[in-house]
Design a protein around this motif. Structure first.
Motif, PDB file in Angstrom:
ATOM      1  N   ASP B 110     -77.958  37.574 -58.584  1.00  0.00           N
ATOM      2  CA  ASP B 110     -78.812  38.469 -57.795  1.00  0.00           C
ATOM      3  C   ASP B 110     -80.024  37.732 -57.253  1.00  0.00           C
ATOM      4  N   ARG B 112     -80.362  34.560 -56.909  1.00  0.00           N
ATOM      5  CA  ARG B 112     -79.962  33.493 -55.998  1.00  0.00           C
ATOM      6  C   ARG B 112     -79.744  34.060 -54.589  1.00  0.00           C
ATOM      7  N   LEU B 113     -79.042  35.189 -54.534  1.00  0.00           N
ATOM      8  CA  LEU B 113     -78.802  35.802 -53.226  1.00  0.00           C
ATOM      9  C   LEU B 113     -80.105  36.300 -52.614  1.00  0.00           C
ATOM     10  N   GLU B 117     -81.377  35.018 -49.047  1.00  0.00           N
ATOM     11  CA  GLU B 117     -81.562  35.972 -47.958  1.00  0.00           C
ATOM     12  C   GLU B 117     -82.986  35.910 -47.414  1.00  0.00           C
ATOM     13  N   LEU B 132     -73.053  28.567 -54.052  1.00  0.00           N
ATOM     14  CA  LEU B 132     -72.600  29.881 -54.491  1.00  0.00           C
ATOM     15  C   LEU B 132     -71.200  29.751 -55.048  1.00  0.00           C
ATOM     16  N   VAL B 135     -68.783  35.400 -54.725  1.00  0.00           N
ATOM     17  CA  VAL B 135     -69.724  36.410 -54.252  1.00  0.00           C
ATOM     18  C   VAL B 135     -68.961  37.424 -53.421  1.00  0.00           C
ATOM     19  N   ALA B 139     -72.154  40.205 -49.483  1.00  0.00           N
ATOM     20  CA  ALA B 139     -73.341  39.356 -49.681  1.00  0.00           C
ATOM     21  C   ALA B 139     -73.387  38.260 -48.618  1.00  0.00           C
ATOM     22  N   LEU B 143     -76.139  37.367 -45.647  1.00  0.00           N
ATOM     23  CA  LEU B 143     -76.723  36.052 -45.400  1.00  0.00           C
ATOM     24  C   LEU B 143     -76.563  35.668 -43.932  1.00  0.00           C
TER      25      LEU B 143
END
Lengths: 462, 214
Positions: B110, B112-113, B117, B132, B135, B139, B143
């Motif tokens: 979470d 990391r995303l 973003e 990554l 995912v 997600a 991005l």
């Protein structure tokens, strides 16, 4: 439309209180009502009434006495807040503030938009206020005292001024009575009389006030000087026991902070938030911004992130916000011709990441001048410009080095080496022979053999 | 399957979304054959997916010329959760200026995303590289939208086991380390068919000598 006066008639009653129940202010002897809020007035409580009568009219009337210090603090907080819309603020008295609005009008695209923006912010504070807008401070003050609705058309303002009752100009009582005896109660009536006669028959203040009203004579109260450090407290009406609940009182303070920073032309670097608990213990929250920032919205966004991860140990009774680290504004010079695509500066981005993940999450990359790569994260200098006196190094480091089995070593195809690194004779002596080797799947690895002839994988080349 | 779903997965190429000529300047990759395959170079504002069998299959080697040219200008270069420690000395040897590089270590997918973003959306970072694994396609879609907003360069490194999964990324490159160099296949690119790409040379001397015990 240069000057705006904001008058808070019920400030002593309304500051830091929930304004939903009937409340009244008592005189020094605590016998008579001096001020009542609209809820109390609806029940018949009016200024001048005896306390006993008022209580029989409104049994759950809350009363309080005048607190000089509280009103002074409130007035200062409001003056700071007004700094968001004006660069020059004066305190005419503790309930009345004067702000110059013409020079900021361009920024807000018109005085009307500026006033609307200000009104929107004042509404959230649940304070009663009256605005007066005119070309001279004296006229703006008189219009505010008359509780007129602000007009944005010069002709309409002119009409409003002409219709002003004379008693709002602060004239000596003797003169006022004499004028009333003549049937003269409004500004326009007075102005029709010959000036010379007025000057000889009345106190010189009369003509002076009239000239100040029309701008023929200057009158300007001294400007408000913001203090060196921003320090504001709010007693909460009810205990707050969850972190998100702190947002509301802090949101108000951020508004004042923005006004303060605006007046002083500074960015705040660090916000110190103190939370006072019931047992007098205190928790502290620190909010930093790498490049500094003056916008309330940006600080609020940071605060929201911080509070998402913050857990209150005890309910909070009082919130304080102190800021004493600043940086002067220096607007980056934007090129006129290249479109600005950056919506955020690198410092802003890093601040946001740091607040969400904690400061240990961000690491710079830097060159360490040690021969062994193990100490890489410790020392640094930007040596990228210097030619580097080392043989080719791998792009990835395997930390700590991985021991390789002898079967694995037998599969390797050595391409270059050895490079001997012998270091640490002052302490933990290390001697390693480094090779580049091709892994069976084609990848290029950096391996070494230590003194005991053990093989280790220490990096990858691509 | 409904059309909307296909669009959501990025499997439909829509002509009106694509400008006739790319509005933004492309950044040369540093490899001539690869530039030809990408019709000029890396495209800012688009998500670029690098698929590898295992870490260090050439992904950094591929990006090294770009890192070295972009790092001469101010602008953040973010490494989000690389699988190993990048070796600053080697980057400096390759001419990369390290001043604006930041390695970011997160604790969960979470986070990391979230970092990816926000970094992409902000436009404050010239290059964002993220590692990554598994995912949701949603997600990746987020991005892709974020990078379109920020107009930076975005690289997402993933394992090639996800090569068959559809992806909203505009470019998908599969990298394979071989003894002669790094083989780059373009699984997906904008306004063109997938193609077998070039072999990028690795500048490593192959001598073949076996070390003797010292």
């Amino acid at each position: 439309m240069r000057w705006l006066v904001v008058y808070f008639p019920l400030l002593a009653l309304e500051w830091q209180q929930q304004n939903t129940s009937p409340r009244a202010l008592l005189d020094n002897a605590a016998r008579r009502i001096v001020l009542a809020n609209p809820q109390a007035e609806a029940l018949g409580v009016a200024p001048g009434l005896a306390l006993a009568t008022a209580l029989s009219l409104a049994p759950d009337l809350q009363t309080c006495s005048y607190d000089d210090e509280l009103v002074a603090r409130a007035s200062q907080a409001l003056a700071l807040e007004l700094g968001r819309w004006s660069g020059r603020i004066s305190c005419i008295d503790s309930l009345t503030l004067l702000a110059e609005v013409a020079s900021m009008a361009r920024y807000f695209q018109g005085v009307e938009a500026l006033v609307a923006d200000m009104q929107q912010a004042l509404e959230t504070q649940q304070l009663s206020y009256v605005l007066g807008l005119a070309d001279t401070p004296r006229a703006a003050l008189a219009l505010a005292r008359a509780k007129s609705t602000p007009q944005f058309d010069n002709a309409l303002i002119e009409q409003q001024i002409s219709a002003l009752p004379l008693r709002l100009l602060g004239l000596p009582t003797k003169d006022l009575n004499a004028l009333r005896g003549l049937g003269i109660e409004r500004v326009e009536q007075l102005e029709r009389l010959p000036r010379q006669e007025l000057g000889s028959r009345f106190h010189p203040d009369l003509l002076k006030r009239l000239d100040q009203l029309r701008g023929r004579l200057d009158w300007l109260p001294p400007a408000f000087e913001p203090p060196e450090a921003f320090d504001q407290h709010a007693d909460l009406q009810a205990e707050i026991s969850y972190a998100q609940g702190l947002l509301f009182p802090l949101q108000r303070m951020m508004g004042r902070l923005e006004g303060y920073l605006n007046l002083r032309q500074q960015h705040a670097l660090v916000l110190n938030i103190s939370l006072l608990h019931r047992d007098k213990s205190e928790s502290r929250l620190r909010l930093g911004h790498a490049g500094g920032c003056y916008k309330a919205d940006e600080w609020l966004a940071l605060l929201r992130l911080k509070l998402e991860r913050y857990r209150l140990t005890q309910p909070v009774l009082e919130v304080g916000l102190r800021v004493d680290q600043f940086r002067a504004w220096d607007e980056p010079a934007h090129d006129l011709f290249t479109p600005v695509t950056h919506s955020e500066s690198p410092e802003q981005l890093l601040s946001r990441i740091q607040i969400r993940l904690g400061s240990q999450a961000i690491h710079p990359l830097s060159v360490a001048h040690t021969h062994l790569p193990d100490g890489v994260a410790e020392l640094h200098s930007d040596a990228a410009k210097d030619p580097l006196p080392y043989a080719r190094r791998p792009l990835w480091l395997v930390q700590p080095p991985q021991r390789l089995s002898s079967d694995r070593v037998a599969q390797l195809y050595f391409s270059s080496g050895p490079e001997r690194i012998h270091t640490g004779w002052w302490g933990d002596s290390q001697r390693r022979d480094y090779f580049s080797a091709e892994w069976p799947d084609g990848r290029a690895a950096w391996v070494f053999r230590d003194r005991e002839q053990h093989w280790y994988l220490h990096g990858w080349f691509s | 399957m409904v059309l909307a779903e296909l669009i959501q997965q990025g499997q439909v190429w829509r002509a009106h979304e694509a400008p006739a000529r790319p509005a933004q300047t492309l950044l040369p990759t540093g490899f001539k054959q690869l530039d030809e395959c990408l019709s000029g170079g890396w495209m800012p504002g688009q998500l670029i997916e690098l698929l590898i069998d295992q870490p260090s299959s050439g992904e950094l080697h591929l990006l090294l010329p770009l890192l070295s040219s972009v790092s001469q200008q101010p602008g953040l270069i973010l490494w989000v959760d690389p699988p190993m420690q990048p070796y600053p000395l080697a980057l400096a040897q390759a001419g990369v200026r390290l001043r604006d590089h930041r390695v970011i270590r997160t604790q969960s997918l979470d986070e990391r995303l979230w970092v990816l973003e926000h970094a992409l959306k902000s436009g404050a970072a010239s290059i964002v590289m993220g590692w990554l694994d598994k995912v949701p396609a949603k997600a990746l879609r987020r991005l892709q939208l974020a990078v379109q907003q920020g107009q930076g360069l975005a690289f997402v490194v993933r394992n090639s086991e996800w090569a068959n999964q559809s992806s909203p990324a505009s470019f998908r490159l599969q990298l394979k380390a071989q003894s002669e160099g790094v083989k780059v296949d373009l699984l997906k690119r904008r306004q063109a068919w997938p193609t077998e790409g070039p072999m990028l040379p690795l500048n490593r001397p192959l001598t073949g000598t076996l070390p003797q015990a010292v």
